[in-house]
Design a protein around this motif. Structure first.
Motif, short mmCIF file in Angstrom:
data_model
loop_
_atom_site.label_atom_id
_atom_site.label_comp_id
_atom_site.label_asym_id
_atom_site.label_seq_id
_atom_site.Cartn_x
_atom_site.Cartn_y
_atom_site.Cartn_z
N GLU A 103 0.84 -1.21 0.00
CA GLU A 103 0.00 0.00 0.00
C GLU A 103 0.88 1.26 0.00
N ASN A 104 1.92 1.24 0.82
CA ASN A 104 2.84 2.39 0.88
C ASN A 104 3.53 2.61 -0.46
N ALA A 105 3.94 1.52 -1.09
CA ALA A 105 4.62 1.62 -2.38
C ALA A 105 3.66 2.16 -3.44
N LYS A 106 2.42 1.68 -3.43
CA LYS A 106 1.45 2.16 -4.40
C LYS A 106 1.17 3.65 -4.19
N ALA A 107 1.04 4.06 -2.94
CA ALA A 107 0.80 5.48 -2.65
C ALA A 107 1.97 6.34 -3.15
N TRP A 108 3.19 5.86 -2.96
CA TRP A 108 4.37 6.59 -3.42
C TRP A 108 4.39 6.70 -4.94
N VAL A 109 4.09 5.58 -5.60
CA VAL A 109 4.08 5.55 -7.06
C VAL A 109 2.95 6.42 -7.62
N MET A 110 1.78 6.35 -7.00
CA MET A 110 0.64 7.15 -7.47
C MET A 110 0.92 8.64 -7.33
N ALA A 111 1.53 9.04 -6.22
CA ALA A 111 1.86 10.46 -6.04
C ALA A 111 2.89 10.91 -7.08
N LEU A 112 3.86 10.07 -7.35
CA LEU A 112 4.87 10.40 -8.35
C LEU A 112 4.26 10.48 -9.75
N ALA A 113 3.35 9.57 -10.06
CA ALA A 113 2.69 9.58 -11.36
C ALA A 113 1.83 10.84 -11.51
N ALA A 114 1.15 11.22 -10.46
CA ALA A 114 0.30 12.42 -10.51
C ALA A 114 1.15 13.68 -10.68
N LYS A 115 2.27 13.75 -9.98
CA LYS A 115 3.15 14.93 -10.09
C LYS A 115 3.74 15.05 -11.49
#
Length: 168
Positions: A103-115
């Motif tokens: 979950e933490n990894a997905k949140a990190w990846v999603m934030a990076l993708a959004a930015k």
């Protein structure tokens, strides 16, 4: 220069203000990315058990965030790059081999993708041992495409890039 002295780095505050998103804006962008995610595995994309080189190349598009994962028994490390190989993360993100870690990894990846305005995410990993099974299944079920990478190919491409056998 004295070893104990500290270097100060000049920071351009104006450029940082442009790149910063408010929490609400970032959350909205993350929602959009999550809605548009569709996961594929290489096996689903194969035709007759073969994958032509052009098919592999056309799968990766400019709007994809490519995430490479170093698999470990208890801890995994991921880094993000774009289609041209430029690193988009400041360093490796460490997470545990648990659903909370995923979950933490997905949140990190999603934030990076959004930015970075990326619409799709592809996770590439070396299938070492059996430790990658849980991560791959979890990511696919959560909309992130997973591709396996041959460890020998990773080693060869790393040596070509920086002429070093070190893992950094």
């Amino acid at each position: 220069m004295n070893v104990k002295s500290r270097r100060t780095k000049k920071v351009n505050v104006e450029n940082q203000a442009i790149n910063l998103l408010s929490k609400e804006e970032l959350d909205k962008k993350i929602e959009v990315v999550e809605k548009e995610l569709r996961s594929y595995t290489w096996r689903k994309l194969e035709a007759n058990g073969k994958f032509a080189k052009n098919d592999k190349l056309s799968f990766i598009t400019d709007d994809m965030l490519i995430v490479g994962c170093d698999i470990g028994s208890e801890t995994h490390y991921i880094r993000a790059i774009d289609v041209r190989g430029r690193e988009l993360s400041r360093g490796a993100f460490e997470f545990s081999n648990t659903s909370e870690g995923f979950e933490n990894a997905k949140a990190w990846v999603m934030a990076l993708a959004a930015k970075r305005d990326k619409k799709q995410i592809v996770l590439g990993l070396e299938p070492t041992g059996h430790y990658w099974f849980a991560l791959a299944a979890w990511m696919i079920s959560n909309g992130i495409s997973v591709g396996q990478v041959n460890p020998y190919a990773v080693k060869q491409s790393k040596e070509i890039e920086d002429n070093s056998q070190l893992k950094q």
